[in-house]
Design a protein around this motif. Structure first.
Motif, PDB file in Angstrom:
ATOM      1  N   THR A  29      38.828  40.594  39.410  1.00  0.00           N
ATOM      2  CA  THR A  29      39.680  40.657  38.229  1.00  0.00           C
ATOM      3  C   THR A  29      41.026  41.245  38.603  1.00  0.00           C
ATOM      4  N   THR A  30      42.088  40.655  38.060  1.00  0.00           N
ATOM      5  CA  THR A  30      43.433  41.169  38.281  1.00  0.00           C
ATOM      6  C   THR A  30      44.163  41.250  36.946  1.00  0.00           C
ATOM      7  N   GLY A  86      41.858  47.572  42.998  1.00  0.00           N
ATOM      8  CA  GLY A  86      42.044  46.136  43.190  1.00  0.00           C
ATOM      9  C   GLY A  86      42.530  45.716  44.563  1.00  0.00           C
ATOM     10  N   ILE A 142      40.952  48.456  37.841  1.00  0.00           N
ATOM     11  CA  ILE A 142      41.599  47.297  38.463  1.00  0.00           C
ATOM     12  C   ILE A 142      42.808  47.766  39.264  1.00  0.00           C
TER      13      ILE A 142
END
Length: 147
Positions: free
Chosen positions: A64-65, A21, A17
């Motif tokens: 997703t974070t 990300g 992530i």
């Protein structure tokens, strides 16, 4: 004894992530590609991390974070989130030691406090490592690899 692989998978997920990300939507399929684990398993872990308030997941292909600063998430937080141990006990005691044997009759008195000390030491060490530490090490290895 072995801690479930969900822990190392969860840590791997956080590293992805953070590393990807900004460039990609980090989805369960994306994470499955990096971990080489079935996306269903990844989704289960993501659900556990989300339930613990450590990540945010946008439905579909939203990605997703991380839900809070990496310095505020410890390995112990992740360990607790993915339920690495049954009933919060690192060591599972064998069932029904013999009461006819002096060792069997007293094994809990002999071992319980020692095993609790070991578990407490492990949990203290996990609490001392943050995802910011993971980020630093990940960046170092990614930089070394690109040279």
């Amino acid at each position: 004894m072995q801690i479930s692989s969900r822990f190392t998978l969860a840590i791997h997920i956080f590293a992805c992530i953070d590393a990807f990300g900004d460039e990609y939507k980090v989805t369960s399929d994306f994470l499955a590609g990096s971990t080489n684990v079935n996306p269903v398993v990844i989704r289960k872990i993501l659900g556990q991390l989300k339930g613990a308030g450590l990540i945010e997941v946008a439905r579909g292909t939203g990605g997703t974070t991380v839900a809070k600063p990496l310095k505020d998430i410890t390995f112990f937080d992740v360990y607790q989130a993915v339920e690495c141990v049954e009933n919060g006990e690192l060591f599972h005691f064998h069932e029904n030691p013999s009461t006819n044997c002096p060792v069997g009759r007293n094994i809990h008195h002999i071992l319980d406090d020692k095993l609790l000390r070991v578990q407490n030491a492990l949990e203290k060490e996990l609490a001392s490592i943050t995802l910011a530490d993971l980020k630093r090490d990940t960046e170092k290895y990614l930089k070394d690899e690109s040279q």
